[in-house]
Design an enzyme around this catalytic site. Structure first.
Site, PDB file in Angstrom:
ATOM      1  N   TYR A 152       0.984  -0.899  -0.154  1.00 22.08           N
ATOM      2  CA  TYR A 152       0.084  -0.130   0.149  1.00 22.08           C
ATOM      3  C   TYR A 152       0.930   1.507  -0.376  1.00 22.08           C
ATOM      4  O   TYR A 152       0.581   2.226  -0.969  1.00 22.08           O
ATOM      5  CB  TYR A 152      -1.149   0.063   1.191  1.00 22.08           C
ATOM      6  CG  TYR A 152      -1.764   1.260   0.728  1.00 22.08           C
ATOM      7  CD1 TYR A 152      -3.159   1.138   0.448  1.00 22.08           C
ATOM      8  CD2 TYR A 152      -1.724   1.573   1.968  1.00 22.08           C
ATOM      9  CE1 TYR A 152      -4.322   2.666   0.552  1.00 22.08           C
ATOM     10  CE2 TYR A 152      -2.810   3.201   2.246  1.00 22.08           C
ATOM     11  CZ  TYR A 152      -4.071   3.037   1.681  1.00 22.08           C
ATOM     12  OH  TYR A 152      -5.019   3.864   1.689  1.00 22.08           O
ATOM     13  N   LYS A 156       1.041   4.144  -2.965  1.00 23.26           N
ATOM     14  CA  LYS A 156       0.821   5.352  -2.649  1.00 23.26           C
ATOM     15  C   LYS A 156       2.013   6.406  -3.292  1.00 23.26           C
ATOM     16  O   LYS A 156       1.459   7.714  -3.408  1.00 23.26           O
ATOM     17  CB  LYS A 156       0.102   5.278  -1.372  1.00 23.26           C
ATOM     18  CG  LYS A 156      -1.794   4.499  -0.842  1.00 23.26           C
ATOM     19  CD  LYS A 156      -2.627   4.903  -1.579  1.00 23.26           C
ATOM     20  CE  LYS A 156      -3.503   4.614  -1.637  1.00 23.26           C
ATOM     21  NZ  LYS A 156      -4.924   4.906  -1.825  1.00 23.26           N
TER      22      LYS A 156
END
Length: 249
Positions: A152, A156
């Protein structure tokens, strides 16, 4: 002027709040979501409130679905003025040594590749008009290393680069690209993790001492709508933390 807006992940959480806010301000909204029931419910609410919206259901990692989202905005509403790349999934907070191939591939596909595909599909429409605004929902994990797991966090951080690349590549063509970086927000995203695993043991303390007050989805939506609007006409390439000061720690 009435705008045509696409909101991905528009069936719940921040995306739902953004779709409702855009519609309340008079925009025509394409609500794109993997969950058809959620997308339809948001569309029905917008219509019942006097607004205009249509749902597109499908997996945004599929190029055919991406093309259908953009085509729906163009064919139904006459164009595409604003793209909100909001849809995303969480990881299991896994540290690098523990990330499975499946988790890595799925998280990067949804959280990074899908927004790229949508941006690439939307740009020709915006370029033809000479104006457009793209807003990405990133995360505190796009600004730091201790807010989520490896997959993640990597996805991002990649979105930060995509935001800035689009902003500089297309600024002379009237296209703006910005992002919000939410901190803790009350959404329906679930994180399946083993609290005793290495990643959660390391990330947990950073979150407990940094997040502060949980935001409401509407607070994130307000920032998205602002960045998309003409009120932010000279703002591009910005990643705006909406995190109750977490980024300042």
């Amino acid at each position: 002027m009435t705008q045509s807006v696409v909101v991905t992940g528009g069936g719940s959480g921040i995306g739902r709040a953004a779709a409702l806010r855009f519609a309340a301000d008079g925009a025509k909204v394409v609500v794109a979501d993997l969950n058809g029931d959620n997308a339809d419910a948001v569309v029905k609410q917008i219509i019942s409130d006097g607004g205009t919206a249509v749902a597109v259901v499908g997996d945004l990692t599929d190029q055919a679905v991406v093309d259908r989202v953009v085509a729906t905005a163009v064919d139904t509403f006459g164009g595409l003025d604003v793209l909100v790349n909001n849809a995303g999934i969480a990881d299991s907070m896994s540290a690098a040594a523990d990330v499975t191939d499946a988790e890595w591939q799925r998280v990067l596909a949804v959280d990074l590749t899908a927004p790229f595909l949508l941006t690439r599909a939307a740009l020709p429409v915006m370029l033809a008009k000479g104006k457009g605004s793209i807003v990405f929902t990133i995360s505190a994990a796009g600004l730091r290393g201790g807010a989520a797991g490896t997959a993640y966090t990597t996805a991002k951080h990649g979105l930060v680069g995509l935001t800035k690349s689009v902003a500089i590549m297309y600024r002379d063509a009237g296209i703006r690209a910005n992002a919000i970086a939410p901190g803790g927000t009350r959404t329906g995203i679930r994180v399946d993790l083993d609290p005793e695993a290495h990643g959660p043991r390391v990330v947990g303390p950073h979150q407990r001492h940094g997040v502060g007050r949980m935001a409401e989805p509407e607070e994130q939506a307000a920032a998205i709508v602002f960045l998309a609007s003409d009120a932010a006409s000279n703002i591009s390439g910005v990643v705006l933390p909406v995190d109750n000061g977490w980024a300042a720690i």
